[in-house]
Design a protein around this motif. Sequence first.
Motif, mmCIF file in Angstrom:
data_model
loop_
_atom_site.group_PDB
_atom_site.id
_atom_site.type_symbol
_atom_site.label_atom_id
_atom_site.label_comp_id
_atom_site.label_asym_id
_atom_site.label_seq_id
_atom_site.Cartn_x
_atom_site.Cartn_y
_atom_site.Cartn_z
ATOM 1 N N UNK A 68 0.821 -1.205 0.000
ATOM 2 C CA UNK A 68 0.000 0.000 0.000
ATOM 3 C C UNK A 68 0.854 1.252 0.000
ATOM 4 N N UNK A 69 1.945 1.237 0.756
ATOM 5 C CA UNK A 69 2.860 2.384 0.767
ATOM 6 C C UNK A 69 3.511 2.575 -0.601
ATOM 7 N N UNK A 70 3.915 1.468 -1.215
ATOM 8 C CA UNK A 70 4.561 1.559 -2.533
ATOM 9 C C UNK A 70 3.600 2.136 -3.566
ATOM 10 N N UNK A 75 1.639 7.067 -6.803
ATOM 11 C CA UNK A 75 0.502 7.863 -7.232
ATOM 12 C C UNK A 75 -0.760 7.067 -7.443
ATOM 13 N N UNK A 76 -0.762 5.791 -7.038
ATOM 14 C CA UNK A 76 -1.946 4.945 -7.165
ATOM 15 C C UNK A 76 -2.690 4.918 -5.839
ATOM 16 N N UNK A 77 -3.889 4.384 -5.859
ATOM 17 C CA UNK A 77 -4.648 4.244 -4.623
ATOM 18 C C UNK A 77 -4.050 3.116 -3.780
ATOM 19 N N UNK A 78 -4.026 3.269 -2.445
ATOM 20 C CA UNK A 78 -3.548 2.168 -1.593
ATOM 21 C C UNK A 78 -4.358 0.890 -1.760
ATOM 22 N N UNK A 79 -5.593 1.003 -2.263
ATOM 23 C CA UNK A 79 -6.405 -0.197 -2.477
ATOM 24 C C UNK A 79 -5.678 -1.182 -3.382
ATOM 25 N N UNK A 80 -4.980 -0.668 -4.389
ATOM 26 C CA UNK A 80 -4.223 -1.537 -5.292
ATOM 27 C C UNK A 80 -3.175 -2.311 -4.503
ATOM 28 N N UNK A 423 -10.470 1.279 -10.664
ATOM 29 C CA UNK A 423 -11.483 2.274 -10.325
ATOM 30 C C UNK A 423 -10.917 3.564 -9.740
ATOM 31 N N UNK A 424 -9.988 3.502 -8.769
ATOM 32 C CA UNK A 424 -9.423 4.768 -8.273
ATOM 33 C C UNK A 424 -8.693 5.555 -9.353
#
Length: 658
Positions: A68-70, A75-80, A423-424
Amino acid sequence: MHSPSATLSVPSDFISKSSAPWKSIAATASFKRKRPEAVTCSCSKRKMHNVDLILTLTGGLAAALILGYVTQRLGLSPIVGYLLGGFAVGPNTPGFVANFEMANQLAEVGVILLMFGVGLQFHLDELLAVRRIAIPGAVGQSLVATLLGVWVALAFGWSTAAGMIFGLAISVASTVVLTRVLTDNNDLHTPTGHIAIGWLVVEDIFTVLVLVLLPAIFSANQTGSGNLPLALGFSIIKLGALMAFTFLVGERVIPKLLGYVAATRSRELFTLTVLVVALGIAVGAAKLFGASMALGAFLAGMVVGRSDFSLRAASEALPMRDAFAVLFFVSVGMLFNPHHLLEAPGMVALTLAIILLGKPLAALSIVLMLGYPVKIALAVAVALAQIGEFSFILATLGKDLGVLSNAAVNTIVAAAIVSITLNPLFYRLIDPLERWAMQRPPLWRWLNARNQSRHHFATASSQETELTLDAQPRAIIVGYGPVGKTVTRLLRDSEIEPSIIELNLETVHRLRAEGLTAVYGDASHHETLKSAGIETAGSLILSAAGARATAEIIRLARELNPKISVLVRANYLHEIAALRQAGADHVLTGEGEVALAMTEFILRQLGATPEQIDHERDRIRAELFGAAEPAEIVEKTPIHIQAHSAAQSPNSPDRWPP
């Protein structure tokens, strides 16, 4: 010393008084002791079983944290990252494998707490306010997605029943994902968020009805169709009973229960009570009414949200909901099998096309036809372009009924992970997409044909509201003791509107009855400060000394409003440095103010002139509080006072000390 094979006699009167299981054991009047080796082995197994839970929590949360931190840094959502973390600890990757059953149950707790939190912040009047778009929108989009799912299923040789369940599964968006995306983009409490949440509530209610009906429908198909109307009527009655019980009984019982517990001033008991209410109503909805736990938790949250305890419940009683919500994404990621993408790429691609194109286009058309602005239509359409927890529930039920195959379930899981991941990213494209449409006048006029007047009215109302808010100076006071009461009166006399944050419910009720703005809750939480109007306030005054998390309140206030002026009351001088480092502009301490008051009193009794008193007070203030006064008025030299001034002779009866 007894040997391992020694026997232990059991008295006959104990046998006659014992329960049935003991009777069977004691029938021989003796039993043998276990060998020490067997006892050690049993304990070892129990320990390993208990460690399974700890390893699942540690491994799943650690993987989610790292990835999640990476993804956040990329610049991506932590959900990924959370989904990738679940894939990393799942059975389809080498290395550590978490216990999926435990992770799934923990994720269910996360869904319950998250839905309870959504219910806290989404009141019934807001749901009724969007009913004209939420009901037709949810029904229309679900119908389009279901028909497209049936078409894809028939194209691949599945039965019509399998196609119906498959289509229903991909028509329902994930409330967890939608709430997180709206929150990350600060849209949860906007018209977009209200419409999207209301839309999903209607979808959830419809899905719950389907979940109750499916077993009855397939059992009716085996015995005859005469049971179908009865099953439908019974399901509607159960849902109606759940809502009636929650709102009619819950609104009378739950606030009183929370009031009794809040009166004890125990934060732990209050937290425990709210968790029991959330989990209890969720479980009761599933066991007694046949509804989903998520829907039961949402209704429970709505009941608590209509009481005076909504802010405190949201800020204090759900500290673990984010961690459990993360476990939901981890559990979904554990299901991902990349081999299925290679085995059935066409099926996965068509399913994704329905989720990422068919559903959003249907939602966009419905919202625009109902006369809403383009940006709201785009945001709602994109936010719903994913599937989640209800999809997995429907897929599992379809598999248990023998209707859906493993290939269908894997397709739903793969499509869910891809859609949740994208989605994000798609949501961040709304503003560029709106600008692109605005640069094409014919397209823009066509899109705004039905919402132009509504858009102008909403913009004018919004600007008028902003001007009204900005025209009224506002200050936030934390605590309404003697100091807070004095400060409130002073502010009102100066035509500054005070907003008071207080943890005494009776005080809050009294202040509201007097026409003051009062918020019941803990000021160390975002929700409480926002509800008090921290983002538009000019000053924050912490009038209670020794309050817990004072530094945290200051940091949160600075985060929400960097320009706000912060005045803090403290007990001791040694607290000043930490409070100033946290962001306080002015700190007044009990020790310092008592020292100043005593200095002034002694100097007056000794006959000092007003100029001498002011001079000495400034010097002492600088010594006690640091460089709080202008340098030019602070001098370190002592003041020499005439012992026998004209104002007070040595024989004066008011002379002090004697």
